[in-house]
Design a protein around this motif. Structure first.
Motif, short mmCIF file in Angstrom:
data_model
loop_
_atom_site.label_atom_id
_atom_site.label_comp_id
_atom_site.label_asym_id
_atom_site.label_seq_id
_atom_site.Cartn_x
_atom_site.Cartn_y
_atom_site.Cartn_z
N LEU A 1 0.82 -1.22 0.00
CA LEU A 1 0.00 0.00 0.00
C LEU A 1 0.86 1.26 0.00
CD1 LEU A 1 -2.88 1.19 0.18
CD2 LEU A 1 -2.69 1.01 2.67
N ARG A 2 2.03 1.19 0.61
CA ARG A 2 2.86 2.39 0.74
C ARG A 2 3.38 2.89 -0.60
NH1 ARG A 2 6.79 2.95 5.65
NH2 ARG A 2 6.43 5.09 4.96
N ASN A 3 3.27 2.08 -1.65
CA ASN A 3 3.64 2.58 -2.98
C ASN A 3 2.79 3.77 -3.40
OD1 ASN A 3 5.88 1.14 -3.89
ND2 ASN A 3 4.65 -0.62 -4.49
N LEU A 4 1.56 3.83 -2.89
CA LEU A 4 0.72 4.98 -3.22
C LEU A 4 1.23 6.24 -2.53
CD1 LEU A 4 -2.79 3.29 -3.22
CD2 LEU A 4 -1.42 4.01 -5.19
N GLU A 5 1.95 6.10 -1.42
CA GLU A 5 2.61 7.26 -0.81
C GLU A 5 3.68 7.81 -1.74
OE1 GLU A 5 4.26 6.48 3.03
OE2 GLU A 5 2.52 5.30 3.69
N VAL A 6 4.36 6.92 -2.43
CA VAL A 6 5.40 7.34 -3.37
C VAL A 6 4.77 8.18 -4.49
CG1 VAL A 6 7.10 6.51 -5.05
CG2 VAL A 6 6.83 5.33 -2.86
N ALA A 7 3.65 7.71 -5.02
CA ALA A 7 2.97 8.47 -6.08
C ALA A 7 2.48 9.82 -5.57
CB ALA A 7 1.81 7.65 -6.63
N ALA A 8 1.90 9.83 -4.37
CA ALA A 8 1.39 11.09 -3.81
C ALA A 8 2.52 12.08 -3.57
CB ALA A 8 0.63 10.80 -2.51
N GLY A 9 3.65 11.59 -3.07
CA GLY A 9 4.78 12.47 -2.84
C GLY A 9 5.32 13.07 -4.12
N ALA A 10 5.36 12.28 -5.19
CA ALA A 10 5.82 12.80 -6.48
C ALA A 10 4.86 13.86 -7.01
CB ALA A 10 5.94 11.65 -7.49
N LEU A 11 3.55 13.62 -6.87
CA LEU A 11 2.56 14.58 -7.35
C LEU A 11 2.70 15.90 -6.61
CD1 LEU A 11 0.18 14.76 -9.36
CD2 LEU A 11 -1.32 14.08 -7.49
N ARG A 12 2.89 15.84 -5.30
CA ARG A 12 3.08 17.08 -4.53
C ARG A 12 4.35 17.80 -4.95
NH1 ARG A 12 1.33 13.67 -0.28
NH2 ARG A 12 3.49 13.38 0.41
N HIS A 13 5.31 17.05 -5.43
CA HIS A 13 6.58 17.62 -5.86
C HIS A 13 6.50 18.19 -7.27
CE1 HIS A 13 10.82 18.02 -4.89
NE2 HIS A 13 11.16 17.58 -6.09
N GLY A 14 5.33 18.09 -7.90
CA GLY A 14 5.15 18.65 -9.24
C GLY A 14 5.38 17.68 -10.37
N VAL A 15 5.53 16.40 -10.07
CA VAL A 15 5.73 15.40 -11.11
C VAL A 15 4.39 14.88 -11.59
CG1 VAL A 15 6.79 13.17 -11.67
CG2 VAL A 15 7.93 14.71 -10.06
N PRO A 16 4.12 14.87 -12.91
CA PRO A 16 2.85 14.33 -13.41
C PRO A 16 2.72 12.85 -13.07
CG PRO A 16 3.99 15.58 -15.13
CD PRO A 16 4.96 15.42 -14.00
N VAL A 17 1.52 12.45 -12.66
CA VAL A 17 1.25 11.06 -12.30
C VAL A 17 0.12 10.52 -13.16
CG1 VAL A 17 0.46 9.50 -10.47
CG2 VAL A 17 2.07 11.34 -9.93
N ILE A 18 0.32 9.36 -13.74
CA ILE A 18 -0.68 8.69 -14.58
C ILE A 18 -1.08 7.40 -13.86
CG2 ILE A 18 -1.11 7.57 -16.80
CD1 ILE A 18 1.17 9.43 -17.92
N VAL A 19 -2.39 7.20 -13.66
CA VAL A 19 -2.89 6.03 -12.95
C VAL A 19 -3.68 5.16 -13.92
CG1 VAL A 19 -4.31 5.21 -11.04
CG2 VAL A 19 -3.05 7.37 -10.81
N ILE A 20 -3.26 3.89 -14.06
CA ILE A 20 -3.91 2.99 -15.01
C ILE A 20 -5.01 2.19 -14.32
CG2 ILE A 20 -3.57 1.06 -16.59
CD1 ILE A 20 -0.68 1.87 -16.88
N GLY A 21 -6.24 2.28 -14.87
CA GLY A 21 -7.35 1.44 -14.44
C GLY A 21 -7.95 1.85 -13.11
N ASP A 22 -9.15 1.27 -12.83
CA ASP A 22 -9.74 1.47 -11.50
C ASP A 22 -9.31 0.31 -10.61
OD1 ASP A 22 -11.45 -0.76 -11.91
OD2 ASP A 22 -12.92 0.51 -12.93
#
Length: 423
Positions: free
Chosen positions: A358-379
């Motif tokens: 689950l903590r991988n989603l923390e990695v994505a959230a941290g990148a997004l806050r840092h200004g890095v575009p995030v692409i999420v595949i699927g629901d």
């Protein structure tokens, strides 16, 4: 309960086996105590299968002595040997037209007279074998209708139904997904706890080091090391058997060693940087596509032995790894966060999320806050195993600006529009 002691010990002294002009085993000596799970590991052609065949009485050594339960297997009548030794070959035969239950019942052959009907003990052994391998629901199915993984579990059930005191298995986790690999190894541990001596040839050193009491490391027919996993899985022995380029780490949950490969990085030079959050094989396609269009790809956090880990390493990519079978920890999250924040884009593959990753989603959230575009595949339908926590975090990502897409193709198109990549 099977009695403890030396009764079902395996002893090998100075064994030499030749297959034609090839020396398949070269002076191998070891002792495997009763109630031990011993993994036989080594590269292809190391002699693993030959060792098992010698223990099963299928091959007579050219020199040395093999003793199984105080008997020389090659000198023991097959019918007698089968009452206490069971062998799962690498390529077992599936009789056409049989049901699963009929195939498992074959394992009772050494205990049931040729013309006798199975008795209560035989029926109980068959039922227990099906239950232990989680295949009872398949009992009425034809073998012809099974998948490769299901069929392999039936073969394991068949040797368990034999009620062996010594269990020999050649690649018992072949054709199985990670969940069933773990289930089989846990089953072997339970057999050992009952006093069964288990000897298994295993392709995966990490799986063997996690679940076996002892390891025998072979290379070109020679025994390089034998003992507890920590005494066998060492940098020098692994390098001698498999070649250089691996490092040895410790699983923080078990204290046992595991091997990580370190291939040279061969990714694109100068292309946009993409960090892929992967796992469970869900990221292999997007990882490969990103490399194909010229991106410099990092991957993580993934667990050692995961399919996406193997894909990334086969492509020579930088991978942030966690030890097998433990939740993603602080050190791995910190490394992945650094890689994600240094990227030009982050892609979250359609990963099944559970408490362990689950903590991988923390990695994505941290990148997004840092200004890095995030692409999420699927629901997350059908792949959220966190009681909705993962779904809420993904929804928060999208609300904060992450771009949701339907599949890998759409993710690559979105990546092309986000960063400059090769057409």
């Amino acid at each position: 309960m099977i009695p403890a002691g030396r009764g079902f010990q395996v002893e090998i002294a100075g064994v030499v086996c030749r297959l034609g002009t090839t020396v398949a085993l070269d002076g191998v000596s070891l002792v495997i105590p009763t109630g031990t799970v011993c993994g036989v590991v080594g590269p292809n052609g190391a002699g693993k299968t030959t060792l098992l065949r010698a223990l099963a009485g299928m091959l007579r050594p050219d020199a040395g002595v093999v003793m199984v339960a105080r008997r020389e297997p090659a000198e023991t009548p097959a019918a007698e040997l089968a009452r206490f030794v069971a062998m799962l070959p690498q390529r077992p035969v599936a009789p056409a037209g049989m049901t699963v239950r009929e195939a498992v019942a074959w394992g009772r052959g050494p205990h049931v007279g040729r013309l006798a009907n199975p008795g209560p003990d035989d029926l109980r052994a068959i039922d227990e074998a099906l239950e232990h391998t989680q295949t009872a629901h398949l009992a009425a199915r034809s073998l012809d209708a099974l998948s490769g993984g299901e069929l392999h579990r039936i073969f394991i059930a068949r040797v368990l139904a034999q009620s062996p005191r010594i269990l020999l298995l050649d690649e018992p986790t072949a054709h199985l997904d990670l969940t069933h690999q773990v289930a089989v190894m846990a089953l072997l541990r339970r057999q050992a706890a009952r006093g069964v001596t288990v000897v298994a040839a295993l392709h995966d050193v990490n799986l063997a080091a996690t679940y076996c009491d002892r390891l025998a490391l072979l290379s070109r027919g020679r025994l390089l090391a034998f003992g507890e996993p920590s005494a066998v899985v060492r940098a020098d022995t692994i390098a001698e058997a498999y070649g250089p380029g691996a490092s040895i780490r410790r699983n923080p949950a078990t204290g046992r060693p595991y091997v990580t490969a370190a291939p040279p990085v061969t990714g694109s030079v100068g292309g946009p940087r993409v960090h892929v959050i992967a796992g469970g094989g869900a990221g292999s396609e997007v990882i490969a596509r990103c490399v194909e269009i010229g991106c410099r790809v990092t991957v993580g956090v993934v667990h050692v032995m995961d399919t996406d880990d193997e894909t990334a390493r086969a492509l020579g990519l930088e991978v942030i790894e966690e030890a097998p079978f433990v939740p993603v920890g602080e050190e791995a999250v910190a490394s992945a966060t650094t890689a994600a924040r240094a990227a030009d884009a982050v892609i979250v593959a359609p990963v099944p999320f559970g408490p362990g990753n689950l903590r991988n989603l923390e990695v994505a959230a941290g990148a997004l806050r840092h200004g890095v575009p995030v692409i999420v595949i699927g629901d997350l339908a059908g792949r959220d195993f966190t009681n909705g926590i993962a779904a809420r975090r993904v929804a928060d990502l999208v609300a904060a600006g992450a771009r949701p897409v339907a599949d890998t193709g759409a993710a690559i198109e979105a990546l092309r529009r986000t960063v400059a990549v090769r057409a």
